[in-house]
Design an enzyme around this catalytic site. Structure first.
Site, PDB file in Angstrom:
ATOM      1  CE  LYS A 265      -3.361   2.238   3.160  1.00  0.00           C
ATOM      2  NZ  LYS A 265      -4.262   2.906   2.237  1.00  0.00           N
TER       3      LYS A 265
ATOM      4  CB  THR B  10      -3.254   7.211   2.493  1.00  0.00           C
ATOM      5  OG1 THR B  10      -4.459   7.225   3.271  1.00  0.00           O
ATOM      6  CG2 THR B  10      -2.436   8.455   2.803  1.00  0.00           C
TER       7      THR B  10
ATOM      8  CD  GLU C 121      -5.691   3.291  -0.697  1.00  0.00           C
ATOM      9  OE1 GLU C 121      -5.429   2.475   0.213  1.00  0.00           O
ATOM     10  OE2 GLU C 121      -5.989   4.466  -0.482  1.00  0.00           O
TER      11      GLU C 121
END
Ligand SMILES: CC(=O)Nc1ccn([C@@H]2O[C@H](CO)[C@@H](O)[C@H]2O)c(=O)n1
Length: 104
Positions: free
Chosen positions: A19, A22, A72
């Site tokens: 990941k 954000t 993500e």
């Protein structure tokens, strides 16, 4: 003191480098490229790694692509559902791209 928090369920993906982005609201759009941030868990604020900010870019909810979802480690429908839960009714988001620099 931590600079940013993530829900605990994302900790493993962030530490593993799966990941790398954000999506946040305007209250967390002030980070700048090159800045290193101490990252904690939202639930207990326990520090778990440090990330370096690569870029901060405004992005509307309806402009999100499969590429954002890939960053993500989710599908686009999953990502939109997560955002709808965290930021109900919000269209104006900021994509914060980062790299993990140290583990806890
Ligand atoms: C207090 C607060 O807002 N905390 C947040 C906000 C967002 N996120 C994650 O960023 C991505 C897009 O929103 C998704 O992976 C979210 O789960 C998070 O982990 N923690």
């Amino acid at each position: 003191m931590n600079d940013i928090t993530f829900f605990q369920r994302f900790e493993n993906d962030i530490v593993a480098g799966r990941k790398t982005i954000t999506l946040r609201d305007a209250s967390e759009s002030h980070f700048t490229p090159g800045q290193q941030l101490r990252v904690g868990r939202y639930e207990d604020d326990v520090y778990f790694c440090t990330i370096e900010v690569v870029s901060v870019t405004p992005v509307a909810l309806d402009q999100l692509t499969d590429e954002h979802a890939r960053q993500e480690n989710m599908t686009l429908p999953e990502l939109k559902e997560v955002i709808a839960e965290i930021y109900p009714g919000l269209n104006e988001l900021y994509a914060i791209v980062f790299t993990r620099v140290t583990k806890a």
